[in-house]
Design a protein around this motif. Structure first.
Motif, PDB file in Angstrom:
ATOM      1  N   GLN A   1      -2.109  12.613   0.017  1.00  0.00           N
ATOM      2  CA  GLN A   1      -3.047  11.481  -0.065  1.00  0.00           C
ATOM      3  C   GLN A   1      -3.630  11.206   1.309  1.00  0.00           C
ATOM      4  O   GLN A   1      -2.945  11.338   2.322  1.00  0.00           O
ATOM      5  N   ILE A   2      -4.881  10.826   1.336  1.00  0.00           N
ATOM      6  CA  ILE A   2      -5.468  10.419   2.608  1.00  0.00           C
ATOM      7  C   ILE A   2      -5.159   8.939   2.804  1.00  0.00           C
ATOM      8  O   ILE A   2      -5.372   8.129   1.907  1.00  0.00           O
ATOM      9  N   LEU A   3      -4.645   8.606   3.970  1.00  0.00           N
ATOM     10  CA  LEU A   3      -4.329   7.205   4.257  1.00  0.00           C
ATOM     11  C   LEU A   3      -5.210   6.732   5.404  1.00  0.00           C
ATOM     12  O   LEU A   3      -5.407   7.446   6.382  1.00  0.00           O
ATOM     13  N   THR A   4      -5.713   5.525   5.281  1.00  0.00           N
ATOM     14  CA  THR A   4      -6.531   4.982   6.369  1.00  0.00           C
ATOM     15  C   THR A   4      -5.587   4.427   7.442  1.00  0.00           C
ATOM     16  O   THR A   4      -4.414   4.190   7.182  1.00  0.00           O
ATOM     17  N   LYS A   5      -6.146   4.229   8.613  1.00  0.00           N
ATOM     18  CA  LYS A   5      -5.366   3.690   9.734  1.00  0.00           C
ATOM     19  C   LYS A   5      -4.708   2.372   9.333  1.00  0.00           C
ATOM     20  O   LYS A   5      -3.542   2.114   9.628  1.00  0.00           O
ATOM     21  N   GLU A   6      -5.501   1.538   8.647  1.00  0.00           N
ATOM     22  CA  GLU A   6      -4.993   0.234   8.250  1.00  0.00           C
ATOM     23  C   GLU A   6      -3.789   0.384   7.333  1.00  0.00           C
ATOM     24  O   GLU A   6      -2.780  -0.311   7.487  1.00  0.00           O
ATOM     25  N   GLN A   7      -3.903   1.307   6.372  1.00  0.00           N
ATOM     26  CA  GLN A   7      -2.818   1.494   5.397  1.00  0.00           C
ATOM     27  C   GLN A   7      -1.544   1.959   6.098  1.00  0.00           C
ATOM     28  O   GLN A   7      -0.457   1.448   5.818  1.00  0.00           O
ATOM     29  N   ILE A   8      -1.682   2.916   7.031  1.00  0.00           N
ATOM     30  CA  ILE A   8      -0.497   3.436   7.728  1.00  0.00           C
ATOM     31  C   ILE A   8       0.120   2.321   8.573  1.00  0.00           C
ATOM     32  O   ILE A   8       1.324   2.074   8.516  1.00  0.00           O
ATOM     33  N   TYR A   9      -0.730   1.625   9.325  1.00  0.00           N
ATOM     34  CA  TYR A   9      -0.226   0.591  10.226  1.00  0.00           C
ATOM     35  C   TYR A   9       0.523  -0.475   9.428  1.00  0.00           C
ATOM     36  O   TYR A   9       1.639  -0.851   9.766  1.00  0.00           O
ATOM     37  N   GLU A  10      -0.123  -0.931   8.349  1.00  0.00           N
ATOM     38  CA  GLU A  10       0.491  -2.004   7.574  1.00  0.00           C
ATOM     39  C   GLU A  10       1.732  -1.517   6.836  1.00  0.00           C
ATOM     40  O   GLU A  10       2.695  -2.267   6.653  1.00  0.00           O
ATOM     41  N   GLY A  11       1.721  -0.226   6.414  1.00  0.00           N
ATOM     42  CA  GLY A  11       2.867   0.350   5.721  1.00  0.00           C
ATOM     43  C   GLY A  11       4.071   0.496   6.642  1.00  0.00           C
ATOM     44  O   GLY A  11       5.214   0.305   6.223  1.00  0.00           O
ATOM     45  N   VAL A  12       3.825   0.850   7.894  1.00  0.00           N
ATOM     46  CA  VAL A  12       4.928   1.120   8.816  1.00  0.00           C
ATOM     47  C   VAL A  12       5.360  -0.150   9.549  1.00  0.00           C
ATOM     48  O   VAL A  12       6.534  -0.485   9.609  1.00  0.00           O
ATOM     49  N   TRP A  13       4.405  -0.862  10.110  1.00  0.00           N
ATOM     50  CA  TRP A  13       4.741  -2.042  10.911  1.00  0.00           C
ATOM     51  C   TRP A  13       4.987  -3.286  10.052  1.00  0.00           C
ATOM     52  O   TRP A  13       5.650  -4.207  10.454  1.00  0.00           O
ATOM     53  N   GLY A  14       4.354  -3.262   8.869  1.00  0.00           N
ATOM     54  CA  GLY A  14       4.515  -4.428   7.996  1.00  0.00           C
ATOM     55  C   GLY A  14       3.682  -5.624   8.417  1.00  0.00           C
ATOM     56  O   GLY A  14       3.776  -6.696   7.829  1.00  0.00           O
ATOM     57  N   ASP A  15       2.848  -5.455   9.448  1.00  0.00           N
ATOM     58  CA  ASP A  15       1.962  -6.538   9.906  1.00  0.00           C
ATOM     59  C   ASP A  15       0.529  -6.188   9.538  1.00  0.00           C
ATOM     60  O   ASP A  15       0.202  -5.024   9.380  1.00  0.00           O
ATOM     61  N   PRO A  16      -0.334  -7.182   9.440  1.00  0.00           N
ATOM     62  CA  PRO A  16      -1.742  -6.863   9.209  1.00  0.00           C
ATOM     63  C   PRO A  16      -2.324  -6.111  10.407  1.00  0.00           C
ATOM     64  O   PRO A  16      -2.006  -6.425  11.552  1.00  0.00           O
ATOM     65  N   TYR A  17      -3.131  -5.131  10.087  1.00  0.00           N
ATOM     66  CA  TYR A  17      -3.741  -4.308  11.130  1.00  0.00           C
ATOM     67  C   TYR A  17      -4.752  -5.145  11.898  1.00  0.00           C
ATOM     68  O   TYR A  17      -5.592  -5.825  11.321  1.00  0.00           O
ATOM     69  N   LEU A  18      -4.642  -5.108  13.217  1.00  0.00           N
ATOM     70  CA  LEU A  18      -5.614  -5.833  14.038  1.00  0.00           C
ATOM     71  C   LEU A  18      -6.688  -4.858  14.486  1.00  0.00           C
ATOM     72  O   LEU A  18      -6.396  -3.722  14.864  1.00  0.00           O
ATOM     73  N   ASP A  19      -7.902  -5.327  14.436  1.00  0.00           N
ATOM     74  CA  ASP A  19      -9.026  -4.436  14.709  1.00  0.00           C
ATOM     75  C   ASP A  19      -8.976  -3.919  16.137  1.00  0.00           C
ATOM     76  O   ASP A  19      -8.674  -4.657  17.066  1.00  0.00           O
ATOM     77  N   GLY A  20      -9.273  -2.640  16.240  1.00  0.00           N
ATOM     78  CA  GLY A  20      -9.344  -2.024  17.567  1.00  0.00           C
ATOM     79  C   GLY A  20      -7.972  -1.739  18.150  1.00  0.00           C
ATOM     80  O   GLY A  20      -7.845  -1.398  19.323  1.00  0.00           O
ATOM     81  N   ASP A  21      -6.923  -1.874  17.325  1.00  0.00           N
ATOM     82  CA  ASP A  21      -5.572  -1.590  17.812  1.00  0.00           C
ATOM     83  C   ASP A  21      -5.394  -0.073  17.994  1.00  0.00           C
ATOM     84  O   ASP A  21      -5.565   0.687  17.048  1.00  0.00           O
ATOM     85  N   LYS A  22      -5.030   0.321  19.213  1.00  0.00           N
ATOM     86  CA  LYS A  22      -4.921   1.756  19.509  1.00  0.00           C
ATOM     87  C   LYS A  22      -3.487   2.266  19.330  1.00  0.00           C
ATOM     88  O   LYS A  22      -3.231   3.447  19.475  1.00  0.00           O
TER      89      LYS A  22
END
Lengths: 224, 480
Positions: free
Chosen positions: A168-189
């Motif tokens: 499956q293709i996962l977006t940055k937001e999906q991975i970040y939120e899936g792993v960190w459990g926090d909402p993805y903040l824009d521009g987070d590197k």
């Protein structure tokens, strides 16, 4: 002994076909034509494939009962109904949803993803290119060198998250939120940095990644 | 056209009858009301004077009326038939007391002038024929004086003499001469009052009509929940009452037809929902057989035909899906839940889901979206549905282009817009498959509901769909 699946479908023709197809793929299938005794048969099953339109108890009720009895048992809804409210109602307990008419390959792929997500495959090693992944043991071997690849906690979590959504293709937001459990903040590197280090450890050539693929403009994918 | 018979309004109580009554009153002003007002005036006047002099047998003013005076004089003359000159003197004295304003004298058979009450008149001692003529000349012709001459016994042949009374017209008052200023003011006041009354009554008649018509008008514009006006209470049975009753009848018929329409709509939607379910099950079965067939040893031609069959089955399934969705969407079953959402995130997630298919079909996916978030007010579920339909259309109808582009652009208002482009043959060219219509209809419906603007540019070199928040512009589908 294959993985045991519970399949609930009232239509004899579709039922026969799916039953045969899944058995052909090495699964052990219990096929019920109504949902009355679904909870009894679910014992020992690793996944339930559930049709929505059933005589007597409808699929949603059966699904809710199953989920109450076995909260960790993945349920795949199968239906001819595709209205949005059905999807919402179903997904409150169902883990995935496939609409009729479906391709057997699609059904098989969804079953695999669900089983992987629920950790059913963890005992076996997963081969990915030059890597062998032992999920249960948290161990990754490099076939080329025979050495174990050691990842940091976050790197391992990210990689496992991608593996659970294999193909499956996962977006940055999906991975970040899936792993960190926090909402993805824009521009987070942070994620990009982690992926870069992950690639340096996993890939043969980090400049041309083969394991973690970049889908330009969309996200990342680990192909089976 | 079917006509519903309404009971005819009774003439009594109808607007027509009331209007005719008003006209009649207007017509009666001159022949009836003017004289009536005169009489009315006199009655009032007499009552006032009667109150002032309650004991007088004959009203003092009436006594001085010329007709009365003349009649009285002749009566007196008749009664004095055979009276002695002394008796006549006495009677005249009495009369003089009674009629103070009147001068009286009499001439006896011997032509002696007798003025028993004394008097203001300068008369000769005796009265011959010449005197009589001279008197006649002096007084009878004068307009300022009123005089009556009667023979004693009221008979010339008796030759007992004659009696004369004379009074200045100014003294007997305006009764016989025109009206005094005060009296005419009162009289015209009464006329004016009647006119004003007439105008007020006409005005009220009209205002009442107007008020009821306005009530009807407001009843027609006010709507209840179903979009129909409420029936109004019918209070009178005149023409407007009939109109109100007819209006209520119309509302009732509209209500019934609306109900019937809703029932039919409901039936139609249920039919489509059931139909699409019933179609999908056999479709799954057919597809399963196609799939089983693919595993068999087949000639190359056989495989080709099978692949084609499978593609068409997929299209058919998509079509049924869209039909059902449109059916459900337009039935108002789904309520919009707009939130402030990063639209690029949804586009990326949606593209991620479709990417494997594009790969499989050999499409070049050119996705170029900026990093930063772009917030729109969206219902995520609905917006995904829009993207799904657009992507599906590209896969189905622009396969020849082997390209899908997802990028941002600047719309006419200067805002950011999402563009989904392909390099297919364009929408005018037939892709051999007419399924795009309902998919686009769903997209059009959803964008409109969410207040988004959609612009489609289609040429032979490809199609691009631009979606943007419709800023002030009318949302919905725009075709170029």
């Amino acid at each position: 002994m294959g993985i045991h699946l519970l399949y609930i479908e009232d239509d004899a023709e579709i039922g026969t076909w799916v039953n045969d197809d899944l058995k052909g793929r090495g699964y052990e299938v219990t096929w019920l034509q109504n949902g009355e005794r679904a909870v009894d048969h679910a014992a020992g099953c690793r996944l339930v494939i559930l049709d929505v339109m059933l005589p007597g108890l409808d699929g949603f009720t059966v699904g809710q009962r199953l989920k109450k009895a076995y909260p960790d048992l993945p349920i795949l809804m199968l239906s001819a109904r595709t209205s949005i409210d059905d999807k919402l109602e179903g997904l409150q307990f169902a883990d995935d949803y496939v609409t009729k008419p479906f391709h057997p390959d699609e059904l098989a792929a969804r079953i695999e993803v669900l089983l992987r997500r629920s950790g059913s495959y963890s005992s076996e090693a997963l081969a990915l290119g030059h890597l062998l992944v032992y999920e249960r043991e948290n161990r990754i071997m490099n076939k080329d060198t025979g050495e174990e690849i050691v990842l940091t906690g976050k790197q391992f979590q990210i990689f496992m998250y991608l593996l659970r959504h294999l193909g499956q293709i996962l977006t940055k937001e999906q991975i970040y939120e899936g792993v960190w459990g926090d909402p993805y903040l824009d521009g987070d590197k942070t994620l990009m940095v982690h992926i870069r280090y992950l690639r340096e450890k996993l890939e043969r050539d980090p400049a041309n990644p083969e394991i973690i693929e970049t889908i330009r403009g969309v996200g990342y994918r680990v192909k089976a | 056209m079917r006509k519903t018979k309404l009971p005819k309004p009774r003439f009594r109580g109808s607007l027509l009858s009331r209007y005719l009554l008003l006209i009649l009153i207007a017509l009666l002003f001159i022949p009836v009301l003017f004289p009536a007002s005169v009489i009315g005036y006199q009655v009032v006047q007499n009552m006032a004077i009667g109150n002032a002099l309650p004991d007088a047998g004959i009203q003092p003013e009436e006594r001085y009326q010329t007709i009365h005076l003349e009649k009285m004089w002749h009566n007196e003359a008749k009664r004095l038939k055979g009276s002695t000159p002394e008796e006549i003197d006495r009677r005249l004295r009495e009369l003089s007391e009674e009629y103070a304003k009147v001068d009286m004298f009499w001439v006896d058979a011997d032509s002696h002038v007798r003025q028993p009450a004394g008097g203001r008149l300068h008369l000769p001692e005796t009265w011959d024929a010449a005197d009589a003529i001279s008197y006649m000349k002096r007084y009878r012709g004068a307009t300022q004086q009123f005089s009556v001459i009667a023979f004693i016994g009221d008979d010339e042949k008796l030759n007992r003499g004659f009696m004369v009374m004379q009074v200045s017209k100014a003294a007997i008052g305006p009764r016989d001469g025109g009206l005094s200023a005060r009296e005419s003011m009162v009289f015209f006041g009464i006329i004016l009052l009647m006119f004003v009354l007439f105008i007020i009554v006409s005005w009220m008649f009209f205002m009442n009509m107007r008020r009821r018509l306005l009530r009807l008008q407001s009843a027609m514009t006010v709507q209840d929940g179903s979009g129909l006006p409420d029936p109004i209470a019918v209070r009178k049975s005149d023409e407007i009452g009939q109109l109100e009753a007819a209006f209520n009848g119309m509302v009732d018929r509209l209500d019934r037809s609306l109900k019937r329409e809703r029932e039919e709509e409901e039936l139609r939607k249920r039919l489509i929902a059931n139909l699409s379910h019933d179609l999908r099950t056999p479709l799954t079965v057919v597809r399963s057989h196609v799939y089983s067939l693919q595993k068999e040893q087949l000639s190359e031609r056989g495989q080709e035909l099978l692949t084609l069959t499978e593609t068409k089955l997929g299209d058919l399934a998509g079509l049924i899906d869209n039909l059902l969705s449109y059916n459900l969407l337009t039935s108002g079953k789904y309520t919009l839940h707009p939130e402030r959402i990063d639209v690029l995130r949804i586009v990326r997630e949606s593209a991620a889901a479709w990417y494997p298919l594009w790969e499989k079909e050999g499409f070049e996916a050119d996705i170029d979206l900026p990093e930063g978030p772009v917030y729109w007010m969206l219902d995520a579920q609905w917006f995904r549905r829009i993207l799904d339909n657009l992507f599906q259309n590209v896969v189905r109808h622009a396969r020849s282009g082997q390209y899908i582009g997802i990028r941002t652009a600047t719309d006419a208002a200067g805002g950011l817009a999402i563009v989904i482009a392909d390099k297919g043959k364009g929408m005018q060219a037939s892709s051999g498959d007419k399924g795009a219509g309902i998919g686009l209809a769903i997209v059009g419906f959803l964008t409109r509901e969410m207040g988004l603007g959609m612009e489609i540019r289609s040429a032979e070199g490809g199609t691009s769909v631009m979606i943007s928040p419709a800023a002030g512009d009318e949302p919905g589908l725009k075709l170029r």
